[in-house]
Enzyme design. Structure first.
Site, PDB file in Angstrom:
ATOM      1  N   ASN A  11       0.867  -1.183   0.000  1.00  0.00           N
ATOM      2  CA  ASN A  11       0.000   0.000   0.000  1.00  0.00           C
ATOM      3  C   ASN A  11       0.904   1.234   0.000  1.00  0.00           C
ATOM      4  O   ASN A  11       1.443   1.612   1.030  1.00  0.00           O
ATOM      5  CB  ASN A  11      -0.895  -0.050   1.254  1.00  0.00           C
ATOM      6  N   TRP A  12       1.052   1.830  -1.191  1.00  0.00           N
ATOM      7  CA  TRP A  12       1.974   2.967  -1.301  1.00  0.00           C
ATOM      8  C   TRP A  12       1.376   4.250  -0.715  1.00  0.00           C
ATOM      9  O   TRP A  12       2.064   5.259  -0.603  1.00  0.00           O
ATOM     10  CB  TRP A  12       2.353   3.201  -2.774  1.00  0.00           C
ATOM     11  N   LYS A  13       0.089   4.220  -0.408  1.00  0.00           N
ATOM     12  CA  LYS A  13      -0.613   5.394   0.145  1.00  0.00           C
ATOM     13  C   LYS A  13      -0.375   6.634  -0.738  1.00  0.00           C
ATOM     14  O   LYS A  13      -0.234   6.492  -1.944  1.00  0.00           O
ATOM     15  CB  LYS A  13      -0.193   5.620   1.603  1.00  0.00           C
ATOM     16  N   HIS A 103      -9.775   1.261   4.753  1.00  0.00           N
ATOM     17  CA  HIS A 103      -8.481   1.407   5.440  1.00  0.00           C
ATOM     18  C   HIS A 103      -8.652   2.383   6.604  1.00  0.00           C
ATOM     19  O   HIS A 103      -9.456   3.315   6.538  1.00  0.00           O
ATOM     20  CB  HIS A 103      -7.424   1.925   4.451  1.00  0.00           C
ATOM     21  N   GLU A 105      -7.030   4.823   7.584  1.00  0.00           N
ATOM     22  CA  GLU A 105      -6.888   6.260   7.261  1.00  0.00           C
ATOM     23  C   GLU A 105      -8.157   6.794   6.604  1.00  0.00           C
ATOM     24  O   GLU A 105      -8.508   7.962   6.765  1.00  0.00           O
ATOM     25  CB  GLU A 105      -5.645   6.461   6.375  1.00  0.00           C
ATOM     26  N   GLU A 178      -5.822  -4.631  10.784  1.00  0.00           N
ATOM     27  CA  GLU A 178      -4.787  -3.635  11.035  1.00  0.00           C
ATOM     28  C   GLU A 178      -5.145  -2.835  12.284  1.00  0.00           C
ATOM     29  O   GLU A 178      -6.009  -1.952  12.221  1.00  0.00           O
ATOM     30  CB  GLU A 178      -4.676  -2.672   9.851  1.00  0.00           C
ATOM     31  N   GLY A 184       2.108   2.434  10.772  1.00  0.00           N
ATOM     32  CA  GLY A 184       3.115   3.482  10.639  1.00  0.00           C
ATOM     33  C   GLY A 184       3.805   3.853  11.939  1.00  0.00           C
ATOM     34  O   GLY A 184       4.545   4.837  12.000  1.00  0.00           O
ATOM     35  N   SER A 223       2.923  -1.921  10.551  1.00  0.00           N
ATOM     36  CA  SER A 223       4.369  -1.976  10.814  1.00  0.00           C
ATOM     37  C   SER A 223       5.002  -3.321  10.482  1.00  0.00           C
ATOM     38  O   SER A 223       5.961  -3.734  11.141  1.00  0.00           O
ATOM     39  CB  SER A 223       4.676  -1.563  12.262  1.00  0.00           C
ATOM     40  N   GLY A 244       2.650  -1.037   4.406  1.00  0.00           N
ATOM     41  CA  GLY A 244       2.706   0.371   4.017  1.00  0.00           C
ATOM     42  C   GLY A 244       4.152   0.804   3.850  1.00  0.00           C
ATOM     43  O   GLY A 244       4.772   0.562   2.811  1.00  0.00           O
ATOM     44  N   GLY A 245       4.700   1.429   4.894  1.00  0.00           N
ATOM     45  CA  GLY A 245       6.048   2.021   4.836  1.00  0.00           C
ATOM     46  C   GLY A 245       7.103   1.143   4.181  1.00  0.00           C
ATOM     47  O   GLY A 245       7.821   1.606   3.283  1.00  0.00           O
TER      48      GLY A 245
HETATM   49  P1  PGA Z   1       2.512   0.401   7.724  1.00  0.00           P
HETATM   50  O1  PGA Z   1       1.075   0.606   7.022  1.00  0.00           O
HETATM   51  O2  PGA Z   1       3.081  -0.876   7.188  1.00  0.00           O
HETATM   52  O3  PGA Z   1       3.306   1.615   7.318  1.00  0.00           O
HETATM   53  O4  PGA Z   1       2.264   0.342   9.173  1.00  0.00           O
HETATM   54  C1  PGA Z   1       0.207  -0.475   6.840  1.00  0.00           C
HETATM   55  C2  PGA Z   1      -1.083  -0.001   6.217  1.00  0.00           C
HETATM   56  O5  PGA Z   1      -1.566   1.060   6.605  1.00  0.00           O
HETATM   57  O6  PGA Z   1      -1.657  -0.649   5.336  1.00  0.00           O
END
Ligand code: PGA
Length: 260
Positions: A11-13, A103, A105, A178, A184, A223, A244-245
């Site tokens: 997930n590149w966001k 998600h 966010e 999640e 993050g 994470s 994500g990250g």
């Molecule tokens: P993260 O994000 O790996 O940076 O914690 C995961 C996500 O939000 O899908």
């Protein structure tokens, strides 16, 4: 999508620009071709770069069955006067076979309600997309031991109206657990907590479907990195990861994919 394979999703966001997203996919494909990970791999780039990534994958002759494309969010409406939104059919135009719905966010920064997430889930499934529904508790809910209650509500509101759309083809829905506080933050949930919540999700899905057993993939996210992926992916009922990250680093991401 094969039933018993893990799914690792990037997930590149809202990261990268045209140049860096091109570099990221080029670098990742090189490592992918060398390493040949055994899992299904999914890339969820910012939607404005879907075409860029699709063109690169085509140029590099990577079949979309090997590295699939997905959209990070869809409109809750099929089409019409909804400024700024992207419909599920538009995503399909760019060969997206997955959509990410609910998600944290979207839920917490953009205030998406359970009702909106339910509408998006239904629309996505009706369009034939492999639909990843995200669920998870906030830190306050975790501290008040409300994790299961929250997850039950999120699963029920999103899935009860749509269950007939995936009952006979359980690959079509994927659940991503999640914990909001793990995203993050560099803090993952403990292995025991992940095992407990994933088993709870599995049971809840059985109840929703009225079955004794289901094969729905349940991903963990929050994470996940190249160092912790192997131990998380070993947990029963963890069928992949939403990253994500660490997915913004081609080396770290391929190491996660290869840790199975
Ligand atoms: P993260 O994000 O790996 O940076 O914690 C995961 C996500 O939000 O899908």
């Amino acid at each position: 999508m094969s039933k018993n394979k893990y799914l690792i999703a990037a997930n590149w966001k809202q990261n990268c620009d045209s140049k860096s997203s091109t570099k990221l996919i080029n670098d990742f494909v090189k490592l992918f071709n060398k390493t040949k990970p055994k899992c299904d791999v999914l890339i969820l780039p910012p939607s404005i770069y879907l075409d860029t990534i699709l063109t690169r994958l085509n140029k590099l002759k990577v079949p979309l069955k090997k590295i699939s494309l997905g959209i990070q969010n869809i409109s809750p409406f099929l089409n019409g006067a909804y400024t700024g939104e992207i419909s599920v059919d538009m995503a399909k135009d760019f060969k997206c076979s997955y959509s990410l719905i609910g998600h944290s966010e979207r839920r917490h920064v953009f205030m998406e309600s359970d009702k909106i997430i339910s509408a998006k889930t239904k629309l996505s499934l009706e369009s034939g997309m492999n639909t990843i529904l995200c669920v998870g508790e906030t830190i306050a809910e975790y501290n008040q031991k409300q994790t299961k209650e929250v997850i039950l509500r999120q699963l029920k509101t999103a899935l009860l109206k749509s269950k007939d759309l995936f009952k006979s083809d359980q690959d079509k829905i994927i659940i991503a657990y999640e914990p909001v506080w793990a995203i993050g933050s560099g803090k993952t949930a403990s292995l025991d907590d992940i095992a407990d919540v994933h088993a709870y999700i599995r049971n809840t899905l059985n109840k929703i479907l009225g079955t004794k057993k289901n094969t729905i993939k349940i991903l963990y996210g929050g994470s996940v990195n190249d160092l912790n992926a192997a131990s998380i992916l070993k947990i029963p009922d963890v069928n992949g990861a939403l990253v994500g990250g660490a997915s913004l680093n081609s080396k770290k991401f391929i190491d996660i994919c290869s840790s199975i």
